[in-house]
Design a protein around this motif. Structure first.
Motif, PDB file in Angstrom:
ATOM      1  N   TYR A 137       3.025  -0.606  -4.013  1.00 29.48           N
ATOM      2  CA  TYR A 137       2.577   0.665  -4.569  1.00 29.48           C
ATOM      3  C   TYR A 137       3.756   1.530  -4.993  1.00 29.48           C
ATOM      4  CZ  TYR A 137       0.807   5.439  -4.357  1.00 29.48           C
ATOM      5  OH  TYR A 137       0.525   6.741  -4.626  1.00 29.48           O
ATOM      6  N   ILE A 138       4.755   1.637  -4.103  1.00 28.91           N
ATOM      7  CA  ILE A 138       5.914   2.488  -4.410  1.00 28.91           C
ATOM      8  C   ILE A 138       6.654   1.953  -5.622  1.00 28.91           C
ATOM      9  CG2 ILE A 138       8.188   3.177  -3.589  1.00 28.91           C
ATOM     10  CD1 ILE A 138       7.103   3.533  -0.905  1.00 28.91           C
ATOM     11  N   MET A 177      -6.758   1.161  -3.517  1.00 35.80           N
ATOM     12  CA  MET A 177      -6.346   0.393  -2.328  1.00 35.80           C
ATOM     13  C   MET A 177      -6.346   1.323  -1.118  1.00 35.80           C
ATOM     14  SD  MET A 177      -5.478  -2.802  -2.600  1.00 35.80           S
ATOM     15  CE  MET A 177      -5.710  -2.338  -4.281  1.00 35.80           C
ATOM     16  N   LEU A 227       1.742  -4.024  11.000  1.00 42.42           N
ATOM     17  CA  LEU A 227       2.448  -3.005  10.221  1.00 42.42           C
ATOM     18  C   LEU A 227       2.980  -3.594   8.920  1.00 42.42           C
ATOM     19  CD1 LEU A 227       3.543  -0.029  10.498  1.00 42.42           C
ATOM     20  CD2 LEU A 227       5.691  -1.074  11.147  1.00 42.42           C
ATOM     21  N   PRO A 252      -4.909   1.177   2.064  1.00 48.75           N
ATOM     22  CA  PRO A 252      -3.763   1.499   2.915  1.00 48.75           C
ATOM     23  C   PRO A 252      -2.854   2.569   2.341  1.00 48.75           C
ATOM     24  CG  PRO A 252      -4.012  -0.856   2.698  1.00 48.75           C
ATOM     25  CD  PRO A 252      -4.958  -0.237   1.734  1.00 48.75           C
ATOM     26  N   SER A 253      -2.694   2.595   1.004  1.00 45.25           N
ATOM     27  CA  SER A 253      -1.740   3.557   0.463  1.00 45.25           C
ATOM     28  C   SER A 253      -2.323   4.960   0.444  1.00 45.25           C
ATOM     29  CB  SER A 253      -1.328   3.134  -0.937  1.00 45.25           C
ATOM     30  OG  SER A 253      -2.460   3.028  -1.738  1.00 45.25           O
ATOM     31  N   PHE A 293       1.586  -3.579   1.148  1.00 45.30           N
ATOM     32  CA  PHE A 293       0.867  -2.762   0.170  1.00 45.30           C
ATOM     33  C   PHE A 293       1.722  -1.592  -0.291  1.00 45.30           C
ATOM     34  CE2 PHE A 293      -2.859  -4.881   1.847  1.00 45.30           C
ATOM     35  CZ  PHE A 293      -3.608  -5.048   0.695  1.00 45.30           C
ATOM     36  N   ILE A 294       2.331  -0.889   0.678  1.00 45.03           N
ATOM     37  CA  ILE A 294       3.092   0.319   0.349  1.00 45.03           C
ATOM     38  C   ILE A 294       4.225   0.011  -0.597  1.00 45.03           C
ATOM     39  CG2 ILE A 294       4.665   2.028   1.290  1.00 45.03           C
ATOM     40  CD1 ILE A 294       3.033   2.066   3.758  1.00 45.03           C
ATOM     41  N   GLN A 295       4.941  -1.093  -0.350  1.00 46.17           N
ATOM     42  CA  GLN A 295       6.095  -1.373  -1.190  1.00 46.17           C
ATOM     43  C   GLN A 295       5.673  -1.730  -2.606  1.00 46.17           C
ATOM     44  OE1 GLN A 295       9.169  -0.680  -0.573  1.00 46.17           O
ATOM     45  NE2 GLN A 295       8.609   0.046   1.445  1.00 46.17           N
ATOM     46  N   PHE A 304       2.770  -4.826 -10.140  1.00 46.37           N
ATOM     47  CA  PHE A 304       2.082  -4.508  -8.897  1.00 46.37           C
ATOM     48  C   PHE A 304       1.499  -5.763  -8.274  1.00 46.37           C
ATOM     49  CE2 PHE A 304      -1.792  -3.289  -6.619  1.00 46.37           C
ATOM     50  CZ  PHE A 304      -1.250  -2.422  -5.701  1.00 46.37           C
ATOM     51  N   ARG A 343      11.033   6.210   1.032  1.00 41.56           N
ATOM     52  CA  ARG A 343      11.558   6.510  -0.290  1.00 41.56           C
ATOM     53  C   ARG A 343      12.761   7.426  -0.221  1.00 41.56           C
ATOM     54  NH1 ARG A 343       6.553   7.938  -4.157  1.00 41.56           N
ATOM     55  NH2 ARG A 343       7.955   9.258  -5.308  1.00 41.56           N
ATOM     56  N   TYR A 365       0.132   5.792   6.214  1.00 39.48           N
ATOM     57  CA  TYR A 365       0.898   4.904   5.353  1.00 39.48           C
ATOM     58  C   TYR A 365       1.513   5.656   4.191  1.00 39.48           C
ATOM     59  CZ  TYR A 365      -0.522   0.846   7.914  1.00 39.48           C
ATOM     60  OH  TYR A 365      -0.675  -0.067   8.899  1.00 39.48           O
ATOM     61  N   GLY A 383       0.654  -3.427   6.090  1.00 37.88           N
ATOM     62  CA  GLY A 383       0.682  -2.120   5.449  1.00 37.88           C
ATOM     63  C   GLY A 383       1.893  -1.980   4.543  1.00 37.88           C
ATOM     64  N   ILE A 384       3.055  -2.432   5.049  1.00 36.44           N
ATOM     65  CA  ILE A 384       4.295  -2.316   4.277  1.00 36.44           C
ATOM     66  C   ILE A 384       4.179  -3.109   2.972  1.00 36.44           C
ATOM     67  CG2 ILE A 384       6.765  -2.817   4.303  1.00 36.44           C
ATOM     68  CD1 ILE A 384       6.462  -0.805   6.301  1.00 36.44           C
TER      69      ILE A 384
END
Lengths: 249, 73
Positions: free
Chosen positions: A225-226, B1, A215, B3-4, A221-223, A92, B17, B9, A218-219
């Motif tokens: 996280y995913i 965190m 944006l 944002p998630s 963080f999201i990526q 992470f 996904r 988001y 944000g991406i």
């Protein structure tokens, strides 16, 4: 001025090294990988060294992050998943920091190289396979036949399940790589439009550049996280054989 | 965190996904079918056609599986 928006991803060897025919030259991506590791390690060690009861800014940020990763593991894998805390926290933090450092203009996004993300995802998937066979032995092959499959469907289900299993590391790798690459290409295209447009119309793509840059944060963080939550999910599937269909957490 | 956990988001992440789940299974299915065609059975083009169909089904299944996980996070 007129350069391809893909030019930013090209790598040239800075220090050519060849070891027995293997090209292990040092290029921009390698250097930025070192930088990412150094930044992440220094920040986390600095944050962890004070250990105050009332945390300072850095320490509370690190505590938030650790807590976030911890709850992610507990939600998907349960208590026995905490063994994998170091692996998941490392993944992470590395992905998060390389995404964020890549957003600094002039730097390099390590995760925009598919080989980097593919190595991560195949290592994770390999660990989950080894773990599954260690815990369940040959019964782990039962993952290819979901519970409740009628007998006549089994010959059809096995190839489908094999494909869907192999697709997991592929989709993990492609997702991170494609998102980072697409975001940076978009920024490059918009910014070259800004420069080409001049003052008259250039403000329009510039506004979009700013918005998409936001944006992209944000991406990033999201990526991260995913990627790490799917790592948890895949490792969790190896723990709880067939657990994924009955009890969605 | 933060944002998630933001709904925008979180939704964005889930959408991304699903799309790659579908695509990756299709690529893997087609690829395996192509390998069967060219290197194993010399059955061009049936292996690739069958592989693509199976890959589509597997992608749907993977997508369905990840949707199942959202219902109670």
């Amino acid at each position: 001025m007129e350069e391809s928006p893909l030019h930013q991803f090209e790598l040239e060897n800075w220090v050519p090294i060849s070891l027995g025919g293997l090209d292990i030259s040092i290029n921009k991506a390698v250097v930025f990988m070192w930088i990412v590791i150094a930044v992440a390690a220094v920040l986390m060690i600095m944050a962890g060294s004070s250990r105050k009861l009332v945390p300072g800014k850095l320490q509370s940020l690190a505590e938030m992050m650790v807590d976030f990763i911890r709850s992610m593991i507990l939600d998907t894998m349960g208590k026995e998943g905490m063994r994998f805390f170091p692996l998941i926290a490392t993944l992470f933090l590395f992905i998060l920091f390389s995404n964020l450092i890549g957003l600094i203009p002039g730097s390099y996004t390590v995760t925009s190289q598919i080989i980097v993300t593919a190595v991560f995802s195949f290592v994770v998937y390999g660990i989950s396979l080894v773990l599954g066979f260690m815990l369940h032995g040959a019964k782990f092959l039962g993952i290819l036949v979901p519970p409740g499959t009628p007998g006549w469907l089994v010959p059809l289900m096995i190839p489908i399940e094999i494909i869907s299993q192999v697709a997991r590391p592929v989709s993990l790798a492609v997702r991170l790589f494609a998102n980072m690459t697409a975001g940076h290409v978009m920024l490059a295209v918009l910014f070259s439009l800004t420069i080409g447009g001049g003052l008259l119309i250039g403000w329009l793509p510039f506004a979009f550049t700013v918005a998409i840059y936001g944006l992209e944060f944000g991406i990033a963080f999201i990526q991260a996280y995913i990627f790490s939550i799917l790592t948890c999910v895949y490792l969790g599937d190896a723990f709880h054989l067939h657990g994924h269909d009955e009890h969605a957490h | 965190m933060a944002p998630s956990q933001d709904p925008l988001y979180a939704g964005l992440g889930q959408a991304v996904r699903i799309a790659t789940d579908l695509l990756a299974a299709l690529i893997v299915g087609g690829g395996l079918g192509w390998v069967c065609d060219v290197y194993l059975f010399d059955s061009t083009p049936w292996g690739m056609i069958g592989g693509l169909v199976l890959g589509l089904v597997a992608g749907m299944r993977n997508a369905y599986r990840s949707v199942q996980r959202w219902t109670n996070p």
